[in-house]
Design a protein around this motif. Sequence first.
Motif, PDB file in Angstrom:
ATOM      1  N   GLN A   1      30.883  39.529  39.008  1.00  0.00           N
ATOM      2  CA  GLN A   1      32.287  38.947  38.622  1.00  0.00           C
ATOM      3  C   GLN A   1      32.237  37.337  38.946  1.00  0.00           C
ATOM      4  O   GLN A   1      32.575  36.398  37.929  1.00  0.00           O
ATOM      5  CB  GLN A   1      33.454  39.436  39.255  1.00  0.00           C
ATOM      6  CG  GLN A   1      34.835  39.026  38.547  1.00  0.00           C
ATOM      7  CD  GLN A   1      35.928  39.679  39.593  1.00  0.00           C
ATOM      8  OE1 GLN A   1      35.607  40.170  40.653  1.00  0.00           O
ATOM      9  NE2 GLN A   1      37.064  39.351  39.158  1.00  0.00           N
TER      10      GLN A   1
ATOM     11  N   TRP B   1      37.743  31.036  42.560  1.00  0.00           N
ATOM     12  CA  TRP B   1      36.847  31.502  43.754  1.00  0.00           C
ATOM     13  C   TRP B   1      36.706  30.165  44.659  1.00  0.00           C
ATOM     14  O   TRP B   1      36.439  30.109  45.881  1.00  0.00           O
ATOM     15  CB  TRP B   1      35.447  31.624  42.930  1.00  0.00           C
ATOM     16  CG  TRP B   1      35.357  33.047  42.437  1.00  0.00           C
ATOM     17  CD1 TRP B   1      35.554  33.113  41.119  1.00  0.00           C
ATOM     18  CD2 TRP B   1      35.269  34.405  42.728  1.00  0.00           C
ATOM     19  NE1 TRP B   1      35.624  34.477  40.392  1.00  0.00           N
ATOM     20  CE2 TRP B   1      35.480  35.249  41.669  1.00  0.00           C
ATOM     21  CE3 TRP B   1      35.155  34.865  44.031  1.00  0.00           C
ATOM     22  CZ2 TRP B   1      35.202  36.390  41.651  1.00  0.00           C
ATOM     23  CZ3 TRP B   1      34.901  36.348  44.014  1.00  0.00           C
ATOM     24  CH2 TRP B   1      34.786  36.906  42.802  1.00  0.00           C
TER      25      TRP B   1
ATOM     26  N   GLU C   1      34.952  40.073  51.176  1.00  0.00           N
ATOM     27  CA  GLU C   1      35.562  40.467  49.759  1.00  0.00           C
ATOM     28  C   GLU C   1      36.689  39.546  49.304  1.00  0.00           C
ATOM     29  O   GLU C   1      37.663  39.599  50.285  1.00  0.00           O
ATOM     30  CB  GLU C   1      35.868  41.826  49.532  1.00  0.00           C
ATOM     31  CG  GLU C   1      34.738  42.972  50.070  1.00  0.00           C
ATOM     32  CD  GLU C   1      35.554  44.223  50.202  1.00  0.00           C
ATOM     33  OE1 GLU C   1      36.333  44.697  49.700  1.00  0.00           O
ATOM     34  OE2 GLU C   1      34.546  45.049  50.833  1.00  0.00           O
TER      35      GLU C   1
ATOM     36  N   GLN D   1      30.786  42.033  44.129  1.00  0.00           N
ATOM     37  CA  GLN D   1      31.753  40.864  43.423  1.00  0.00           C
ATOM     38  C   GLN D   1      30.806  39.879  43.039  1.00  0.00           C
ATOM     39  O   GLN D   1      31.274  38.877  42.332  1.00  0.00           O
ATOM     40  CB  GLN D   1      32.547  40.479  44.335  1.00  0.00           C
ATOM     41  CG  GLN D   1      33.867  41.242  44.786  1.00  0.00           C
ATOM     42  CD  GLN D   1      35.037  40.323  45.741  1.00  0.00           C
ATOM     43  OE1 GLN D   1      34.675  39.703  46.609  1.00  0.00           O
ATOM     44  NE2 GLN D   1      36.257  40.668  45.272  1.00  0.00           N
TER      45      GLN D   1
ATOM     46  N   ARG E   1      40.781  37.048  35.944  1.00  0.00           N
ATOM     47  CA  ARG E   1      39.650  37.736  36.650  1.00  0.00           C
ATOM     48  C   ARG E   1      38.372  36.735  36.616  1.00  0.00           C
ATOM     49  O   ARG E   1      37.506  36.854  37.665  1.00  0.00           O
ATOM     50  CB  ARG E   1      39.393  39.296  36.074  1.00  0.00           C
ATOM     51  CG  ARG E   1      40.278  40.162  36.072  1.00  0.00           C
ATOM     52  CD  ARG E   1      40.377  40.913  37.392  1.00  0.00           C
ATOM     53  NE  ARG E   1      41.461  42.008  37.428  1.00  0.00           N
ATOM     54  CZ  ARG E   1      41.115  43.116  37.618  1.00  0.00           C
ATOM     55  NH1 ARG E   1      39.569  43.289  37.473  1.00  0.00           N
ATOM     56  NH2 ARG E   1      41.863  44.054  37.651  1.00  0.00           N
TER      57      ARG E   1
ATOM     58  N   PRO F   1      37.498  44.037  42.346  1.00  0.00           N
ATOM     59  CA  PRO F   1      37.483  42.701  41.705  1.00  0.00           C
ATOM     60  C   PRO F   1      38.470  41.726  42.033  1.00  0.00           C
ATOM     61  O   PRO F   1      39.710  42.230  42.440  1.00  0.00           O
ATOM     62  CB  PRO F   1      37.676  42.873  40.087  1.00  0.00           C
ATOM     63  CG  PRO F   1      37.278  44.487  39.909  1.00  0.00           C
ATOM     64  CD  PRO F   1      37.934  45.308  41.201  1.00  0.00           C
ATOM     65  N   LEU F   2      38.274  40.659  42.068  1.00  0.00           N
ATOM     66  CA  LEU F   2      39.271  39.488  42.388  1.00  0.00           C
ATOM     67  C   LEU F   2      40.307  39.452  41.289  1.00  0.00           C
ATOM     68  O   LEU F   2      39.907  39.388  39.960  1.00  0.00           O
ATOM     69  CB  LEU F   2      38.463  38.089  42.666  1.00  0.00           C
ATOM     70  CG  LEU F   2      39.622  37.126  42.512  1.00  0.00           C
ATOM     71  CD1 LEU F   2      40.360  36.964  44.046  1.00  0.00           C
ATOM     72  CD2 LEU F   2      38.397  35.698  42.404  1.00  0.00           C
TER      73      LEU F   2
END
Length: 378
Positions: free
Chosen positions: A208, A227, A308, A205, A221, A114-115
């Motif tokens: 999310q 993003w 990613e 991803q 998160r 996850p980011l």
Amino acid sequence: MAVPGDPPNGTPDGTGGGDDEFRSDEYRSVVFDEDFVRAARLQEYSAQERMGEHARAVRSRSIWSGSAPRTSTPGRGARQGMLLVLLIATAFAAAVYMGLRNPYVPPPGGPAQPLTSTVVPLAPTTAVPGGLPPALFAQSPAADYRVGAAGISLPAVRRTHHFTDVQVVTALSVAKDYLVQSSLDPDVLAGSATRPVRVLLDPDQLEQFDRSMTSPSGDGRHAATGWLVRFDPATAVMADPRVRVSGSISYEEVAQDVLEVTTDHTFVYAVRPATGAPAAADGASLFTVRRELRLRFDRDDLSARRLELASAYVMAGPQDCSADPAGGFRPLLAGAGPTTVGPAASDPYASGHPRRTAGLCGVLAPSATPGAPVSPAP
């Protein structure tokens, strides 16, 4: 009665008649007695014995003919064994050679992680200057920045230990596409589109990302601004589509099946109040976003031209520290006065790694304000 060997018309005149006279005298002394005749035995040799040491008339069948010959000469089995060993050694050597020329490619890694993101608003220490976009850019540290995608330049390409130069070029080009789509696309900036960014992400991803867009949160998160760059449409809109950009991109192989690209860019936007929002007489103002991203690529990502997003550290201002930037940036527009400030000054224009603040808000350095003296980068 005639015997074999007699002339057809009998014995010529003047010659002796009878067998005794016709035969040579040398045989007359040879006498075979009865015991000698009985002792004699006839022995017939076999075909193999009659051949003796002569070469075979028919060649033995080859070992490749599907069946072994009925007979074999001494040493033939040893020669066939040596030939078999030689063939096995040759096959083994060929396998080792092909393995060296085509090294084993490890399987792709596990699912994308996850980011993790940090978004820090930068509060101004002075009133926000206003004016026309060209004049504001000319008086800012972004005066020499390039416009749009031209400000995102790629580094020199060199292959790594496990990735070819073509794969490195692919990773860098996808990273640039992501920066362009997530930082410069007008629809993404306006908050009306997310697909240009979404299609570049690893499928692991996407859940999310979708949650970050629909239910943004500052939990590290699910911040939409981790993003991409987008403005709260109720607060500000773009006053000039020509975004000023400067920064750098680097890459390294962090594992034999993972290539990591790090991007560090400053984006400077000219914004104005959204329709219906109060507007200053000078109109536009500048809004600066510093983005440091870590992008990862495995071989599946490179083949599919996706990435990613591992981490994002973002500083953006001028903003009010009380505002939550997770869903979209809310710039303080032209004429807005200073607000509550954070613990330390941060300059989004400074070169090198951005200074990370300990709290949830920072201070927009005076050098980042249009019209103020520009301090040299450390």
